[in-house]
Design a protein around this motif. Structure first.
Motif, PDB file in Angstrom:
ATOM      1  N   GLY A   1      86.570  16.407  36.409  1.00 12.78           N
ATOM      2  CA  GLY A   1      85.466  16.778  35.524  1.00 12.78           C
ATOM      3  C   GLY A   1      85.877  17.317  34.163  1.00 12.78           C
ATOM      4  O   GLY A   1      85.026  17.732  33.376  1.00 12.78           O
ATOM      5  N   LEU A   2      87.164  17.321  33.867  1.00 11.77           N
ATOM      6  CA  LEU A   2      87.602  17.908  32.589  1.00 11.77           C
ATOM      7  C   LEU A   2      87.137  17.073  31.395  1.00 11.77           C
ATOM      8  O   LEU A   2      86.769  17.618  30.351  1.00 11.77           O
TER       9      LEU A   2
ATOM     10  N   TYR B   1      84.461  15.314  31.260  1.00 13.95           N
ATOM     11  CA  TYR B   1      83.015  15.532  31.137  1.00 13.95           C
ATOM     12  C   TYR B   1      82.724  16.815  30.381  1.00 13.95           C
ATOM     13  O   TYR B   1      81.959  16.825  29.412  1.00 13.95           O
ATOM     14  N   ILE B   2      83.332  17.912  30.826  1.00 13.00           N
ATOM     15  CA  ILE B   2      82.961  19.201  30.232  1.00 13.00           C
ATOM     16  C   ILE B   2      83.472  19.310  28.796  1.00 13.00           C
ATOM     17  O   ILE B   2      82.825  19.936  27.951  1.00 13.00           O
TER      18      ILE B   2
END
Lengths: 426, 447
Positions: free
Chosen positions: A349-350, A352-353
């Protein structure tokens, strides 16, 4: 097999890897170990006038980043603290035993013609291959009107260079300080003074960290700290820019360059070469791992050159310079899009954030068959590369260049007020 | 229990016993913790958090270890799970947080979340300080039955919210299964008692030991005297094998064997057989088998009805047993135990396999000689003490809603006496969530 030998300003060495003027080259003992390990040359730690300087105890500070030691190194050591005669005798002894290696002597004496006139013949007598003028040391010596205090004033750079060319037959390399606003000014001054080459960058003025218990900058010397000179992998981007600037500017491009600044492996070395360097100087990496690191530097560079079909270092030097342009020459019509390899994605998810919080909301986060799923929203993606940089998996996020239709730079762009000026102005 | 010549205590010298029952997995050093915490990617919306029943902000607490903010790290863990210290030691992390770590996909080597959690919580407990304080007192009094992880997690959260709590427990010491039901080397050095003291150090919690529900107290009287009641009464019963010979001397329940070991300071007074057969497939079976071996049994065989992947003990637990020289036999159903009044002699098993997706035991029989048999085929909730109350029992457990409310107003429950995974960490979640529900209900009632 590529030929790694170089000739820079008449100084020859079997490979481009030199140890920079610094603690590793302060003594015959260290230098012999370095040459045995395979280094192509050394720049002897800066000589000064007697009586020698005095160094403090507690000399280095370092930046640690996420487990990586010495991502940057900061030192407050001055020039050699040994008598001039001792250093000269050792230089002579080393050069005699290693005639094929480049032995360059770094010098820093007061900005007085007599001082330079006095020391140059003594150095020449050692049989050294050349001298490097230390106009860069940003701490301690600069308070005595030497080092970067000279390097920051182009007139002084030119003047001292001229004295050196006048009083010695040895090739003169001028070492430039990065603690200035425009590197071209001292480079041009060196050129005017008759320099045979420039070397850069010297260390950057820095406070590497603060001891929060002692409430003093590090390294702490009996409760106090001072600014030092920053080097190591962290300064490489700054060095590459300054090198490229000199190499691409027509008048300074005639200066051979000895590249310095965080070179830690063959890949860094190749990058410095293609940005204009002929010889390469290394310090922090050797101080971190010992002289043995040169083996992979030589081997890796040689293999890379073979792969690319480069036969000599001269084939490599400056290769990237034609493509190093000002921003206004970049094609605004070019577009690249992020692409996520779903098979390689580990669902951290890095990407994405990073995109969601700090960029363009161009990555979607959904559940696909009960699993996290991240996808690029092409319409929103500006091709900034941030996701590819934060992704911890190699080659999971790649940037895919899109077909380009023509070229339009800022110079021609309708949003540029200057572009509306009639063509006759140009 | 009756002694037979082949069942004896004191089989190993004291120093060997001390070593065998000391901390099985030592803590990380400062340096190891730094290296390991730096490996964490600090995932966004991290899968490990989702896999943790108590929802600890795992990337958050690991990041804080890496920056040297150990105070903040411990607080992050403990505010979700006040039993973070024992969960770090007993959680089957390989099927929870570490099983979901994205590093598994990348390099097949997850972050050691459990040991990092231990690093931070050990540090906190080492300071002797309670990181949480109590809200202004509400004047409410809550009764908690059971001083295990569910009960004490509930009590701690209630105390934090300003209520006064009285905890009743049937045993001489609090801690529940952490004190009596887990292998000694998993919670060595009196850890369970230290943790109970840590939890209680918030204040406002009184513990009444050796108070048995249905004997010394009743739910009806607690309900009358307190503003709310939480039941965290766990399992009181043990399943039987239901085969002949089950009551020969030398055949006993694994939970009792484990408890004897936990109660014994030196382990040298706990008898064990030469040839031990453990029947079952859960963590109790593993704990009993490994400890029997470490107590000095010559041969320990763990026998399970089905395949390795069907065991509730994880692969890591099974491998732990195997590296401790326990032989595991799969696909074997116990048929009968032979022996005499002098003691057990052997256990006979029927071999099985899967036919049409169902286990069938028609592949012949084999017999293992044994002088001690430990039964670990499951524990049961015994509802007897609640027979008089309006508490609905469903599937053998107390029925609760998502927040822990039972069918009786003002009575809440959680942990092993309710449905769900029988894990310490799940019990802590239940207790904590029930406390939140109790407070919400009391405030809503406005009284």
């Amino acid at each position: 097999m590529a030929d790694l030998s170089i000739n820079i300003a008449g100084i020859r060495s079997p490979n481009p890897f030199w140890l920079a003027s610094a603690p590793p080259t302060d003594k015959e003992y260290n230098v012999r170990r370095a040459l045995e390990a395979g280094w192509g040359g050394v720049v002897w730690k800066t000589l000064g006038e007697d009586p020698p300087v005095v160094n403090v105890s507690s000399r280095y500070g370092a930046t640690r980043y996420n487990g990586q030691r010495m991502a940057g190194l900061n030192n407050i050591e001055l020039i050699t603290d040994r008598p001039l005669a001792v250093n000269l005798a050792e230089i002579k002894s080393v050069k005699k035993d290693y005639p094929d290696r480049a032995i360059i002597v770094s010098i820093m004496v007061p900005c007085v013609e007599e001082s330079w006139k006095r020391i140059l013949p003594l150095v020449e007598e050692t049989g050294a291959d050349g001298i490097e003028l230390n106009f860069g040391c940003p701490h301690g010596m600069s308070e005595r009107n030497m080092g970067s205090a000279v390097g920051q004033v182009p007139e002084y750079v030119e003047m001292v260079t001229r004295w050196c060319k006048q009083y010695t037959r040895m090739p003169v390399i001028v070492k430039l300080t990065p603690n200035i606003t425009n590197i071209l000014n001292p480079a041009r001054a060196a050129l005017r003074g008759g320099a045979d080459a420039v070397s850069l960058i010297n260390t950057i003025q820095s406070v590497v960290g603060v001891d929060l218990d002692a409430m003093a900058p590090m390294p702490v010397v009996d409760g106090r700290g001072t600014h030092g000179g920053y080097c190591g992998p962290a300064v490489k981007p700054i060095a590459l820019r300054m090198l490229g600037e000199i190499a691409r500017t027509p008048d300074t491009s005639v200066l051979p360059i000895s590249g310095i600044g965080g070179i830690s492996n063959w890949r860094d070395a190749a990058e410095f070469l293609v940005m204009g360097a002929t010889s390469l100087q290394v310090c922090t990496a050797a101080m971190h791992y010992g002289f043995r690191i040169v083996e992979d530097m030589i081997d890796g560079l040689s293999n890379w050159m073979d792969e690319k079909g480069f036969e000599t270092i001269a084939d490599v030097t400056g290769r990237a310079i034609p493509n190093f342009v000002n921003w206004n020459q970049l094609n605004l019509k070019f577009k690249t899009l992020a692409s996520i390899n779903q098979d390689a994605c580990i669902k951290c998810g890095l990407c994405y954030i990073a995109c969601e919080d700090t960029s363009h909301q161009a990555i979607s986060k959904t559940l696909l068959n009960g699993e996290r799923h991240y996808d690029v929203i092409d319409e929103e993606c500006v091709g900034c590369n941030l996701c590819a940089h934060v992704c911890p998996v190699d080659d999971c996020i790649t940037m895919v260049p899109q077909p380009v239709e023509g070229v339009e730079t800022w110079n021609e762009h309708p949003n540029n007020p200057m572009s509306k000026i009639p063509a006759k102005a140009g | 229990m009756n002694q037979t010549p082949n069942i004896a205590a004191d089989r190993l010298p004291p120093d060997i016993l001390a070593r065998n029952f000391s901390d099985a997995h030592p803590p990380l050093t400062e340096g190891q913790a730094t290296i390991e915490s730096d490996r964490c990617f600090f995932c966004y919306d991290a899968p490990c958090v989702e896999a943790c029943p108590t929802g600890i902000d795992i990337p958050g607490f690991i990041k804080k270890i890496s920056t040297g903010n150990i105070t903040g790290s411990a607080r992050t863990i403990l505010e979700s799970n006040i039993f973070g210290g024992s969960c770090a030691r007993v959680c089957p992390t390989e099927i929870l947080c570490e099983g979901k770590c994205v590093r598994n996909s990348q390099e097949d080597r997850p972050i050691q979340i459990g040991t990092l959690q231990r690093h931070a919580t050990d540090w906190q407990m080492g300071t002797g300080e309670q990181p949480f304080s109590r809200a202004p007192l509400t004047g409410k009094r809550i009764a908690v039955v059971g001083a295990g992880p569910a009960g004490l997690a509930c009590a701690h959260r209630l105390a934090m919210q300003g209520h006064d709590v009285v905890v009743f427990d049937a045993r001489p010491k609090g801690g529940g299964l952490n004190e009596y039901g887990v292998a000694a080397y998993k919670l060595a050095d009196e850890f369970a008692q230290k943790e109970v003291a840590f939890v209680l150090s918030i204040g406002g919690i009184t513990v009444e030991n050796e108070m048995v529900l249905g004997r010394d107290i009743t739910l009806a009287s607690l309900r009358a005297q307190y503003d709310a009641v939480f039941l965290g009464i766990g399992h009181a019963g043990v399943r039987a094998l239901g085969i002949t010979g089950e009551y020969f001397p030398g055949v006993r329940n694994a939970v009792e064997f484990i408890e004897d070991l936990r109660v014994s300071p030196t382990k040298s007074d706990v008898p064990v057989g030469r040839r031990v057969v453990v029947i079952g497939g859960g963590n109790t079976a593993i704990d009993a088998a490994v400890q029997a071996k470490r107590l000095g049994a010559e041969e320990v065989t763990l026998v399970y009805r089905r395949a390795a992947e069907n065991m509730s003990a994880t692969t890591v637990e099974q491998e732990w047993a195997q590296t401790n020289d326990v032989t595991i036999r799969y696909w074997s159903a116990p048929v009968r135990i032979d022996g005499s009044e002098d003691g057990v002699a052997s256990v006979t098993f029927a071999r099985g396999l899967t036919k049409d997706g169902r286990p069938v035991y028609d592949q012949g029989e084999y017999t293992l000689e044994a002088d001690m048999v430990l039964k670990a085929v499951g524990q049961l909730f015994l509802p007897d003490p609640l027979a008089e109350d309006e508490i609905v029992i469903e599937g053998g457990r107390i029925r609760v809603d998502a927040e822990g409310r039972t069918t009786m107003t003002g009575v809440y429950a959680g942990g092993d006496c309710t449905a769900g995974e029988d894990l310490t960490v799940a019990a802590v979640r239940d207790g904590r969530n029930a406390a939140e529900a109790i407070t919400a209900d009391l405030m809503k009632a406005g009284n």
